[in-house]
Design an enzyme around this catalytic site. Structure first.
Site, PDB file in Angstrom:
ATOM      1  N   ALA A   2       0.847  -1.192   0.000  1.00 29.97           N
ATOM      2  CA  ALA A   2       0.000   0.000   0.000  1.00 29.97           C
ATOM      3  C   ALA A   2       0.882   1.242   0.000  1.00 29.97           C
ATOM      4  O   ALA A   2       1.783   1.365   0.819  1.00 29.97           O
ATOM      5  CB  ALA A   2      -0.894  -0.010   1.229  1.00 29.97           C
ATOM      6  N   CYS A   3       0.638   2.160  -0.936  1.00 28.46           N
ATOM      7  CA  CYS A   3       1.508   3.329  -1.086  1.00 28.46           C
ATOM      8  C   CYS A   3       0.721   4.492  -1.675  1.00 28.46           C
ATOM      9  O   CYS A   3      -0.371   4.315  -2.200  1.00 28.46           O
ATOM     10  CB  CYS A   3       2.686   3.028  -2.022  1.00 28.46           C
ATOM     11  SG  CYS A   3       3.647   1.574  -1.561  1.00 28.46           S
TER      12      CYS A   3
END
Length: 499
Positions: A2-3
């Site tokens: 997740a970014c």
């Protein structure tokens, strides 16, 4: 992984630099310790073996030195995340992105499968190697490229040959250009050059919207893709565009309910921050809302974008909107309903800046912050160096305050639980670090530019250490303040003293 990513073209940045920044976030329920190191070109390996995919790749004979931001505990591989090589070329990998069943059914991901049974048995199934993943990409590409475009082409060739086990977006950057590559299924990819006058927002979704195949198979000025992309789209009926221009997001992306909680709100708040007056972002007649599926991939900002702007937006938790988890006013049912950019699971923020107005030996900076961005501070480091100070490089599995990763995690956890009591201390900490870091950079560069014959390596390594020493001092001080304020807010507090 997740970014959240932002890419800023050279004409949209405050000083003409190209800017690439990404939060690397752990999966839900996990916290991955990270560190920053310098990797020498000397004695560089000639063969790479993936921990997760089990495949092996022969590496080019000549490698470049580079910085790297790997996992501090490499049990599942390197996960190099971001860095800059000695030719002032940067790479950030990866932003996990979404896709759909049409794409993944047509070109399945190349996922590792263990052998089943024993050789010679009737139901024996041999081991199936996995494809390239986030674990591998920086290590396989960054030491061998001399431009952003070359990075796209090298990774593209590897993807076509070995496949990938996941959907990812990857940024490549040099002093002139930024390119964004997105994997499409197991073996396909597209890449688009970021317009010089624009910035790009990427929140864990397939992001590229319009894509020009005439350019990709012609001059290749702004678009690149895998060799058989046209046939892949045609044979699998992926083109959903009613317009003449191909819409990549329609073909390759997703529009799920989960996107509207986890992904699109982050694109909305980034666009809202930089183009507040250009569009209407709030109310029943808004041009874009947190659940809009048509938020552009790129915008021309209303003003030039600074380093501090990027730190601010990648720390965003919807402040100034009804969705702020720390909010006190408005409808309480709306607080925290959307996934924040500045979240508890931020591993680090890495911002690579390549400055056209300085000599190559000091042209590149890698700005770093660790832990939850709401509560941390960011510093710049020169990348043409042989070592990174221990405060960033010595992170391990043990919790301690001798490195910035664990110190930041502790500050964040304490401050979050006492947000309003510690808010002023955190703001002063962040400003103190930012101000002093810029001063130390300026002082070092004035010395170097006054006499170019000096040893730039020694001066840059000394400047890095001075900046890190300052960060440690300020972080120790804010930890002391936050611990004191949090202690005063403990539930078992009692005002009577025995003295």
């Amino acid at each position: 992984m997740a970014c959240t990513t932002i890419l800023v073209g050279k004409k949209a940045s405050y000083d003409g630099s190209t800017l690439v920044a990404r939060n690397e976030d752990s999966p839900s329920g996990e916290y991955t310790p990270k560190k920053m190191i310098a990797v020498s070109s000397k004695n560089h390996p000639t063969r790479y073996k993936s921990v997760l995919g089990h495949f092996e790749v022969e590496l080019p004979e000549t490698a470049l030195s580079y910085t790297l931001t790997p996992d501090a505990v490499p049990t599942i591989g390197v996960w190099g995340a971001c860095g800059i090589n000695e030719k002032n070329v940067a790479m950030s990998a990866t932003e996990t992105i979404t896709s759909n069943d049409r794409v993944l059914g047509a070109d399945p991901l190349v996922e590792y499968q263990e052998a089943q049974g024993q050789p010679g048995e009737a139901d024996y199934q041999a081991e199936k190697l996995g494809g390239i993943s986030e674990e591998d990409m920086v290590s396989l590409v960054l030491p061998y490229i001399h431009s952003a475009r070359e990075g796209v082409l090298r990774l593209g060739q590897l993807l076509e040959e070995y496949g990938t086990s996941e959907m990812n977006g990857i940024a490549f950057q040099d002093v002139e250009e930024i390119w964004w590559l997105e994997t499409i299924g197991g073996h396909h990819w597209i890449a688009k050059r970021v317009p010089d006058e624009a910035y790009v927002v990427m929140p864990n979704q397939q992001g590229i919207d319009s894509f020009d195949f005439e350019d990709a198979f012609g001059q290749q000025k702004d678009h690149l893709c895998s060799k058989d992309m046209r046939e892949f789209i045609k044979d699998n009926f992926l083109d959903l565009s009613l317009e003449s221009e191909f819409q990549a997001r329609l073909a390759f992306g997703s529009y799920s309910d989960a996107d509207h909680v986890y992904n699109t709100p982050r694109a909305w708040v980034m666009g809202r921050y930089f183009n507040f007056n250009t569009f209407k972002w709030d109310g029943p007649d808004a041009d874009f809302t947190p659940t809009s599926d048509n938020i552009p991939w790129s915008f021309v900002p209303e003003r030039k974008i600074t380093i501090q702007d990027i730190k601010t937006i990648l720390s965003n938790h919807y402040q100034g909107t009804p969705y702020d988890p720390y909010g006190k006013s408005g409808d309480s049912s709306l607080r925290g309903i959307y996934r924040s950019i500045g979240v508890n699971r931020n591993n680090f923020l890495g911002l690579t800046q390549i400055r056209p107005y300085l000599p190559e030996s000091i042209r590149s900076l890698q700005w770093m912050a660790f832990g939850s961005n709401v509560f941390n501070a960011m510093i710049p480091l020169y990348t043409q160096v042989t070592k990174i100070p221990d405060y960033l490089a010595n992170t391990g599995a043990r919790v301690n305050t001798d490195n910035i990763y664990w110190a930041s995690r502790i500050v964040g956890a304490l401050a979050d639980a006492h947000y309003y009591a510690t808010e002023t201390a955190i703001e002063r900490y962040q400003l103190a670090v930012a101000k002093q870091a810029v001063q130390l950079l300026k002082e070092n560069e004035q010395v170097l530019l006054a006499d170019p014959s000096q040893d730039s390596l020694a001066l840059c390594e000394k400047a890095n250490q001075n900046i890190v020493d300052m960060l440690k001092k300020e972080t120790d001080q804010v930890l002391d303040k936050v611990l004191y304020l949090a202690s005063n807010g403990m539930k078992n507090a009692f005002s009577r003293s025995d003295n």
